[in-house]
Every structure is written in structure tokens, then in C-alpha cells.
Design an enzyme around this catalytic site. Sequence first.
Site, PDB file in Angstrom:
ATOM      1  N   LYS A 154       0.852  -1.187   0.000  1.00 54.02           N
ATOM      2  CA  LYS A 154       0.000   0.000   0.000  1.00 54.02           C
ATOM      3  C   LYS A 154       0.885   1.233   0.000  1.00 54.02           C
ATOM      4  O   LYS A 154       1.428   1.629   1.028  1.00 54.02           O
ATOM      5  CB  LYS A 154      -0.923   0.043   1.215  1.00 54.02           C
ATOM      6  CG  LYS A 154      -2.012   1.116   1.088  1.00 54.02           C
ATOM      7  CD  LYS A 154      -2.575   1.558   2.403  1.00 54.02           C
ATOM      8  CE  LYS A 154      -1.715   2.585   3.087  1.00 54.02           C
ATOM      9  NZ  LYS A 154      -1.583   3.848   2.309  1.00 54.02           N
TER      10      LYS A 154
ATOM     11  N   GLU B  76      10.076   1.933  10.703  1.00 48.61           N
ATOM     12  CA  GLU B  76      11.068   2.979  10.440  1.00 48.61           C
ATOM     13  C   GLU B  76      10.309   4.287  10.511  1.00 48.61           C
ATOM     14  O   GLU B  76       9.543   4.642   9.615  1.00 48.61           O
ATOM     15  CB  GLU B  76      11.710   2.773   9.061  1.00 48.61           C
ATOM     16  CG  GLU B  76      13.023   3.525   8.889  1.00 48.61           C
ATOM     17  CD  GLU B  76      12.850   4.854   8.179  1.00 48.61           C
ATOM     18  OE1 GLU B  76      12.893   5.898   8.887  1.00 48.61           O
ATOM     19  OE2 GLU B  76      12.684   4.855   6.968  1.00 48.61           O
TER      20      GLU B  76
ATOM     21  N   CYS C 104      13.423  11.421   6.621  1.00 48.71           N
ATOM     22  CA  CYS C 104      13.393  11.158   8.065  1.00 48.71           C
ATOM     23  C   CYS C 104      14.721  11.452   8.739  1.00 48.71           C
ATOM     24  O   CYS C 104      14.759  11.811   9.915  1.00 48.71           O
ATOM     25  CB  CYS C 104      13.007   9.702   8.312  1.00 48.71           C
ATOM     26  SG  CYS C 104      11.352   9.263   7.770  1.00 48.71           S
TER      27      CYS C 104
ATOM     28  N   GLU D 258       9.206  16.806  14.505  1.00 47.70           N
ATOM     29  CA  GLU D 258       9.628  16.576  13.127  1.00 47.70           C
ATOM     30  C   GLU D 258       8.792  17.443  12.185  1.00 47.70           C
ATOM     31  O   GLU D 258       7.592  17.219  12.022  1.00 47.70           O
ATOM     32  CB  GLU D 258       9.486  15.100  12.759  1.00 47.70           C
ATOM     33  CG  GLU D 258      10.049  14.787  11.387  1.00 47.70           C
ATOM     34  CD  GLU D 258       9.966  13.317  11.039  1.00 47.70           C
ATOM     35  OE1 GLU D 258      10.939  12.793  10.456  1.00 47.70           O
ATOM     36  OE2 GLU D 258       8.941  12.688  11.351  1.00 47.70           O
TER      37      GLU D 258
END
Length: 494
Positions: A186, A261, A295, A397
Site C-alpha cells: 500500500k 522505520e 526522516c 519533526e
Amino acid sequence: MTKRALSDQPLANPGKLFIGGTWVPARDGRTEPDISPVDGQEIVPVAQAAAADADAAVAAARTAYEEGPWSRLSAQERALRLNRVGELIERDLEEIALLETVDMGKPFAFSSTVDAPMAAQLMHYYAGAVTRVDGSSRAPAGGQLAYTLREPLGVVCAITPFNFPLLLSMTKIAPALAAGNTVVHKPSPATPLTALKIAELFQEAEIPDGVLNVITGPGVELGETLTGHPGIDKIAFTGSTSVGQSIIRKAAGTLKKVTMELGGKSANIVFADADLDAAEELAFFGIYYNKGEICTAGSRLLLHRPIHDEMVERLVARAAALRPGDPRDPDTLFGPLAHRGQFDKVSSYIEVGEKEGAVLRVGGTGWTPEGASSEGLYFLPTIFTGVDNGMRIAQEEIFGPVLSIIPFDTEEDAVRIANDSAYGLAAGVHTKDLRRAHRVASQIKAGTVWVNCYNQYDPAVPYGGYKASGYGRECGPESLESYTQTKSVWIGMD
């Protein structure tokens, strides 16, 4: 330079899902336009799968695993087929890179030299690595014989994000299939095109039906269905920490294996004895590569007090000179953000930083290149100084081209600030002192530490997070461990 343009039909099967080796529309026929961040225009219609489509994909993958040949092929036979997919990626490299560029806003200069080539490398690497996955014999007390087998898990669901659609798909699909599993993929609803293109190549490579299935559509609805689905044995996810936590909770009900992750707020530390020219280049690259939508972005730049002011002025001048451009132009190094939601999120953090008392030195706003569409999602490279590590812009973040610069006085100070974060995905250390480099690298709580370099990756080298940045590893032989399980066999010798 001439801007590369997609053909009128960039995919052979637009508006369809890939289930059981066949291209099919969503069961309710629904599609949504895939919008390019370059100009706000529709690229192709994309099928919007619902729960029934997800069930069909899982059933196809389960049938392929339980009844099909894939899990029973020898490692050498799987390797031949995966290498064929790698060869097809290399053949269509420019087309795949351009799909990534137009869909995500990643400059073609990078998608054609990093993303597409490494996608092929991942297939070739795991084609070779799987031939070395084996068990071992043991000699237990009592004169019996025991040995271990490494076996696939079954059906793996790969859920991938918008920022590296191609690479972060292949870091999951390649080892999962190499180990003998089947996959339901997906992709992010914002950037699904390279996932669909890869499915076309799998079909051309004559990978058995149901081994790879790709379903596109709304993230929340499909994610809920897949993460709790009893027909799935493992979830491999890359994305935000909050979504990862919800997947872990959902997957617990069926005791699925999971690898995560997740997010990062990486500290990039520059000591006064570093090569400042190289450190400047790496700090700049560390935050503005992929527009900061990565990231591992070095979004917290820790500068040793003696060189703080000089480095700030260097970076501010350089950021002020960098202008976003059309990512289809091979000279462009900085493209638009991937989608409207991300543009709005980054914009909101500018106000947060200023309210917290940080100093906005450069950027902080959207921008339209000359002659470009006003619908493009371009955001100027941004730098905040006067940042305290407790501020939200230093702790949360942002996932965009926003750099927070924090001064430090001592080595111990730098380590303390670097570790004062919920995240632990990556870090950078810049120094000419080899002993200091080893000391600091050993003390930083992060899954990857780059010394005098940044954002380096290779299919053979694992990466993954500490703390809220997740667990499990992608790339390297370590990744294969998470796609297999160990069986012990005892043989009575009496």
C-alpha cells in the site's frame, strides 16, 4: 535545459489495482486524480481501493504463498527472478525517475542518479543475499541431532510513505520476496505512481501471480483494514511515529510481526576543528536534500561556539541563494514539497518558531519560480537561529526545509543536546579528531551516525531507529532476519 515530460500515458494501467497478477478497477469503480506538486495538474487517475479490495489482495497473496510456487522455489530460482526485475528497472530507469519526480517533486537530478539506480541495486543485492540465508546444525547433550531452518513468515504488508516512494518500497519488497514471502503493498496516496510502475515490471518479469499485489487509495481506511487483517503475517511500515504507534496497537490483536522505520529529528554536530568547507556542504545537504522531506534530515544543526557565527553566516547566504525550480529540469536541485498537506504543515511551523522566540534568518515562506504555475508547492529554504533545544521546532519533526541552529560549548554539551530528543534515527559528527569521532558516535543514541559525511546509504548497510524512531532494520542482511523465522528440528538418534 529542456524539461523532461511524461508521455501522455505514463502508466500502462492507470486507474487500476494490481491484484493476483491482474490489473483490475476498484470494486466500486472509484478513482481520484493523482496531483503533481510541480503545477497542481492531474497526472493520471488512481484507483481508490476499499476494504473489499484489500481483502482480495490479501487473499491473492495468501493463495500465492500457500499454494503457489514462490515460497517453494530454491533461493537460486528466486534470485534469478529478482535479478530480472532489477534489469527491467535499469532498462526503464529514466521513465521511473521521471515518474518519481513529477509525482513527488524530487529533482530529476536525484531521482535519476540515486533513487531509480538504487531500486535496481536493492533487487540485485537481495537476489544475492538470499542464497546465503541458511540454518545450522547443533550438538545438544544426549547424542541427538538438531538443526535450524530459516523460513519465510508468509504474507507481508508493506506500507510506505510519500517522501521516497520508490526506494522505501523496494527496501521492503526486495527482502520480503527474496526470503520467500508474498507481499501486499500500500503506497502513500500522495505518491503511488512508481509503485504501480514496479508492479508492471513484475508482471513483465513473469513473477508468479499474487506474489506482489499493489493497492492504492485512502491511507486511513486501507491501513485499518490491513493492519488488523488476520491474513497478514507482518507489517513493514515507514512513516510518522504517531501512525506507527497506531499500527503497532492494531497489529497486536493478531500478533503480527512488525518493523517500524519512523520519524527523526537528527542532530548534525560540527566541532570547531572540522573542515568547515566540507561541514558547510554537508550541513546544507543534510537538511535541504529532498527538500527536507527525509526522516534522517539533519534538522538540528549543533555548532561549536567558536565557529557558530561564521557557519551561520555561510549557511544563511547559501540558503538565500538557493531557489526552488522545476524538478523536471536536470539543473534543479530543490523542488516543491510533495503535497498540499505537507506544505501547510511546514508553513505552520514558521509561526511556531517565531512565537517561541527563535530568529528567522532566511526563508520561511512559499515561493513561485518565474514562469511556474502558482499551484506549485515550492517553499524557500529556511533557517532559524537562537534556537533552544526545548523549542518545538527543535523537538518536533517538521519534515521540510527548516533548519534549527543550536550552539554548544563542549563535547559533553553536544552529546547531551543530541540525545535530548524523543527520536533516534540518525546523527552527524564533523571533526578531524578521530578519537573524538569514535567517542561521540558511541554515545549518540541513534541507529546511524555519519562521521564527516551525511545521508549515505547502501543496500548492504542497515539503517533504522532507536527510541521513537522505531525498531527493526532495513537494508543489509539484518533486514532479511525480520522477514524470516527460525524453526528447530530434532532428530532422535537412539
